[in-house]
Write a protein that holds these residues in place. Structure first.
Motif, PDB file in Angstrom:
ATOM      1  N   GLN A  49       8.223   3.006  -5.730  1.00  0.00           N
ATOM      2  CA  GLN A  49       8.337   2.299  -4.451  1.00  0.00           C
ATOM      3  C   GLN A  49       7.005   2.336  -3.701  1.00  0.00           C
ATOM      4  N   TRP A  50       6.349   3.496  -3.654  1.00  0.00           N
ATOM      5  CA  TRP A  50       5.079   3.638  -2.940  1.00  0.00           C
ATOM      6  C   TRP A  50       4.031   2.699  -3.547  1.00  0.00           C
ATOM      7  N   THR A  52       4.605  -0.024  -5.391  1.00  0.00           N
ATOM      8  CA  THR A  52       5.030  -1.407  -5.185  1.00  0.00           C
ATOM      9  C   THR A  52       4.679  -1.883  -3.780  1.00  0.00           C
ATOM     10  N   GLU A  53       4.922  -1.039  -2.778  1.00  0.00           N
ATOM     11  CA  GLU A  53       4.616  -1.404  -1.389  1.00  0.00           C
ATOM     12  C   GLU A  53       3.132  -1.682  -1.184  1.00  0.00           C
ATOM     13  N   ARG A  54       2.290  -1.159  -2.060  1.00  0.00           N
ATOM     14  CA  ARG A  54       0.841  -1.337  -1.933  1.00  0.00           C
ATOM     15  C   ARG A  54       0.283  -2.306  -2.971  1.00  0.00           C
TER      16      ARG A  54
END
Length: 199
Positions: A49-50, A52-54
């Motif tokens: 998730q981390w 993907t968010e970036r």
């Protein structure tokens, strides 16, 4: 999970994170009052998730424990370099080596490939099998860029213990968030009130 843990994990980005992925990486483990820590890379799913968010991994990358561990390891090496730079002390050679190793994991030129039917061609291997290597290289390069840029003069640790986040100082501000600034001011006011000899 306590309210303070939930609240701290929702902190806004520290000053400079928007422009430097490596600063966001270092700040992905947050120390909080009471000895709690929120680790945004604590599990493979959180790591995915981390990233993907970036924009460093697709949603369905399927991170493994080893992937999350590699990212956490790079985070600690970059944290060590940021701490050394902020304190104006020599960096640990192992931390410098780790960042350089991460930057060289990804080829910079298209490699020679060979297809049995169509023959030779050049292509850059892509993230399906090397997502983590690409992310590590990107984060390490960003750390190297930050440490060698004029912005490095503004790199500092948050001035509100136990917070362990880093930021790019803007003016006199030495806190990563309003919450940390309020906590530091409250601690100073309490110390003044409880100092012996004050009424």
């Amino acid at each position: 999970m306590s309210e303070s843990v939930i609240g701290e994990s929702a902190l806004p980005p520290a000053q400079g994170e928007e422009g430097h992925l490596s600063l966001a990486l270092v700040n992905s483990a947050i120390a909080m009052p009471g000895g709690h820590t929120v680790d945004r890379l604590g599990t493979p799913a959180q790591t995915n998730q981390w990233l993907t968010e970036r924009g460093l991994a697709p949603v369905d990358a399927g991170m493994l424990d080893m992937c999350a561990s590699q990212l956490r390891s790079l985070r600690e090496q970059i944290r060590s370099l940021f701490a050394a730079r902020a304190a104006a002390v020599p960096a640990l050679p192992a931390a410098v080596a780790a960042v350089n190793d991460a930057m060289t994991r990804v080829p910079t030129a298209p490699l020679l490939q060979w297809d049995d039917k169509s023959g030779p061609y050049r292509a850059t291997p892509h993230p399906t099998t090397q997502i983590v290597d690409h992310a590590l290289a990107t984060l390490a390069a960003d750390a190297a860029d930050l440490l060698t840029s004029p912005d490095a003069e503004r790199l500092t640790a948050c001035g509100s213990p136990p917070c362990n986040r880093y930021l790019l100082r803007h003016g006199r501000r030495h806190w990563c968030s309003t919450r940390c600034g309020d906590r530091a001011r409250a601690a100073r006011a309490y110390a003044r009130r409880t100092r012996p000899g004050t009424a």
